[in-house]
Scaffold this active site. Sequence first.
Site, mmCIF file in Angstrom:
data_model
loop_
_atom_site.group_PDB
_atom_site.id
_atom_site.type_symbol
_atom_site.label_atom_id
_atom_site.label_comp_id
_atom_site.label_asym_id
_atom_site.label_seq_id
_atom_site.Cartn_x
_atom_site.Cartn_y
_atom_site.Cartn_z
ATOM 1 N N LYS A 186 -1.331 10.529 11.973
ATOM 2 C CA LYS A 186 -0.231 11.121 12.610
ATOM 3 C C LYS A 186 0.633 10.048 12.510
ATOM 4 C CE LYS A 186 3.953 11.899 13.865
ATOM 5 N NZ LYS A 186 4.250 10.430 14.040
ATOM 6 N N GLU A 261 -4.286 4.618 24.372
ATOM 7 C CA GLU A 261 -3.888 3.711 24.696
ATOM 8 C C GLU A 261 -2.165 3.853 24.888
ATOM 9 O OE1 GLU A 261 -6.507 1.256 24.971
ATOM 10 O OE2 GLU A 261 -8.234 2.024 23.662
ATOM 11 N N CYS A 295 1.727 -4.229 23.026
ATOM 12 C CA CYS A 295 1.474 -3.853 23.854
ATOM 13 C C CYS A 295 0.550 -4.585 25.393
ATOM 14 C CB CYS A 295 0.162 -2.283 23.722
ATOM 15 S SG CYS A 295 -1.303 -2.596 22.608
HETATM 16 P P1 NAD Z 1 5.399 6.552 21.060
HETATM 17 O O1 NAD Z 1 4.740 7.209 21.959
HETATM 18 O O2 NAD Z 1 7.389 7.099 20.957
HETATM 19 O O3 NAD Z 1 5.351 7.139 20.107
HETATM 20 C C1 NAD Z 1 3.819 7.209 19.388
HETATM 21 C C2 NAD Z 1 3.292 7.825 18.155
HETATM 22 O O4 NAD Z 1 3.549 9.745 19.343
HETATM 23 C C3 NAD Z 1 3.910 8.454 17.009
HETATM 24 O O5 NAD Z 1 3.834 8.909 15.974
HETATM 25 C C4 NAD Z 1 4.935 9.777 17.464
HETATM 26 O O6 NAD Z 1 5.379 10.209 16.241
HETATM 27 C C5 NAD Z 1 4.189 10.542 18.648
HETATM 28 N N1 NAD Z 1 4.565 11.473 19.267
HETATM 29 C C6 NAD Z 1 5.696 11.481 20.190
HETATM 30 N N2 NAD Z 1 5.798 11.912 20.880
HETATM 31 C C7 NAD Z 1 4.724 13.343 20.205
HETATM 32 C C8 NAD Z 1 4.371 14.410 20.623
HETATM 33 N N3 NAD Z 1 4.995 15.419 21.768
HETATM 34 N N4 NAD Z 1 3.165 14.753 20.099
HETATM 35 C C9 NAD Z 1 2.551 14.191 19.526
HETATM 36 N N5 NAD Z 1 3.059 13.497 19.274
HETATM 37 C C10 NAD Z 1 3.848 12.501 19.502
HETATM 38 O O7 NAD Z 1 5.577 5.144 21.226
HETATM 39 P P2 NAD Z 1 6.362 3.630 20.228
HETATM 40 O O8 NAD Z 1 7.491 3.822 21.079
HETATM 41 O O9 NAD Z 1 6.141 4.570 18.719
HETATM 42 O O10 NAD Z 1 4.478 2.865 20.520
HETATM 43 C C11 NAD Z 1 4.864 1.878 21.760
HETATM 44 C C12 NAD Z 1 4.700 1.968 22.288
HETATM 45 O O11 NAD Z 1 3.169 1.954 22.483
HETATM 46 C C13 NAD Z 1 4.074 1.382 23.757
HETATM 47 O O12 NAD Z 1 3.818 1.717 25.085
HETATM 48 C C14 NAD Z 1 3.088 0.595 23.667
HETATM 49 O O13 NAD Z 1 2.678 -0.158 24.807
HETATM 50 C C15 NAD Z 1 2.435 1.630 22.939
HETATM 51 N N6 NAD Z 1 1.306 0.417 22.025
HETATM 52 C C16 NAD Z 1 -0.261 0.804 23.174
HETATM 53 C C17 NAD Z 1 -1.284 0.159 22.954
HETATM 54 C C18 NAD Z 1 -2.117 0.074 23.346
HETATM 55 O O14 NAD Z 1 -3.780 -0.178 23.128
HETATM 56 N N7 NAD Z 1 -2.707 0.678 24.661
HETATM 57 C C19 NAD Z 1 -0.529 -0.576 21.400
HETATM 58 C C20 NAD Z 1 0.399 -0.667 21.143
HETATM 59 C C21 NAD Z 1 1.049 0.354 21.493
#
Ligand code: NAD
Length: 501
Positions: A186, A261, A295
């Site tokens: 997804k 992550e 991140c």
């Molecule tokens: P997000 O949490 O908004 O979304 C991530 C994914 O989760 C998307 O596909 C979204 O549709 C899905 N999602 C959202 N709500 C959900 C729910 N209730 N149930 C299941 N899935 C759900 O994050 P984002 O804004 O897309 O990405 C940015 C974030 O990701 C930042 O906080 C960044 O630090 C983090 N990030 C972490 C790493 C790491 O390896 N630690 C790497 C890249 C990004």
Amino acid sequence: MSSFNSPVPAELPERIQHYIGGEYVDSAGGATFDVLNPVTNEVYIQGAAGQKEDIDRAVVAAQRAFDEGAWANALPRERSRVLHRIADIVEERGARLAELETFDTGLPITQARSQGKRAAENFRFFADLIVAQHDDAFKVPGRQANYVNRKPIGVAGLITPWNTPFMLSSWKLAPALATGNSVVLKPAEFTPLSAGLWAGIFEEAGLPKGVFNLVNGIGEEAGDALVKHLDVPLISFTGESRTGQIIFGNAAPHLKGLSMELGGKSPAVVFEDADLEAAINATIFGVFSLNGERCTAGSRILVQRSIYDEFVERYAAQAKRVKVGLPHEPATEVGALVHPEHFEKVMSYVELGKTEGRLVAGGDRPEGLESGNFVNPTVFADVPRDARIFQEEIFGPVVAITPFDTDEEALELANDTKYGLAAYIWTNDLKRSHNFAQNVEAGMVWLNSNNVRDLRTPFGGVKASGLGHEGGYRSIDFYTDQQAVHINLGEVHNPVFGKAD
Ligand code: NAD
């Protein structure tokens, strides 16, 4: 309407669909969502918005493929060959991939190209690892032998964010597939374009149909249904810490395997004995590359007071020279933020920063880029530890600089956030660097280096930055069960109950 020259790539699909059981399909109920071009914020395509019934269909297809066993029971060498072919195709299509990724995310084209190469490398790495895989075997002579059966688990749910979406999904896809699982991916709703390429690449490489399934859509709908599905025992999630908490709660009643992550607010600590030129170059790249939507960004720079003024002056001057521009232009170093909602969030932190710190660079839009999600690299100095721009993840080209006097103070400041993803330490003092690394609360530490990662090492964060570590054989562990088999070689070893007198 924007006047920018932001060419829509040729030969886009009519709309972005799901890929279930080897077929491109719309949502069963026909729901769609808008996908925006980050340079103009105009809707350029519709994506199929997956609902529970679409996730159900994808899980059924994935489970069927798993049960049929063509992939799950294939020899490691056979799976490895397919994974190498996937890497070959990703490399061959590098230019197209980068074009789509840049268009969809607003990332500079040069950086999108290197992300594509990294995605291929992830597949090659797990293709090699799976054939070199060995498992534990133990023997107590004359008494017992033990060995481990390593088994794929079933259907893995993979949920990915919008920053570097193609490369990030390869982190999960490569080990999940290498180990014989079926998957339902997804991707993030802001950036669904490049994930769709996987379907064609996998077909061409010979992955059996149904092993890879893709459902697009909104997190709270498609993502939520995947997390709650009873036939999906594993969830690998990358995204915000807050979303991670929600997923953790939703997975808890089903006791699912989780790997998370999450967010970061990583410190880059510059001591007075550091190579200042190298530290400035690295800390500029560390927070402004990938538009700051990274991140592991070193978004808090802690600088020893004796070099503080010089550092701030040189850093601000260099930040002002970073080239913000249209994502597809090769000279661009910072492109457009992914989406207007995210742009608003970053700009609200920029405004807040003006009340919390001393603005020394940026803080506004670049000249000539009056619409779209562009922001100048922004630097705040003298930021106190209780400032929100010191504590909270901004996920844009915005950095906070804070002075310190002693090693102890540097460590306290470095550890004073809820996150613990990465830390970068700049010093030529051997003892200081290793002791600081030992004590800093971060899943990954780089000494005198930018974020350059050997794929064999663990990847992940502590505190609010994650749960569990993937990377190298740890990913193989996450996506497999290790069944211990115990064989008796001697006397049956137990007291006899109910013995006849
Ligand atoms: P997000 O949490 O908004 O979304 C991530 C994914 O989760 C998307 O596909 C979204 O549709 C899905 N999602 C959202 N709500 C959900 C729910 N209730 N149930 C299941 N899935 C759900 O994050 P984002 O804004 O897309 O990405 C940015 C974030 O990701 C930042 O906080 C960044 O630090 C983090 N990030 C972490 C790493 C790491 O390896 N630690 C790497 C890249 C990004």
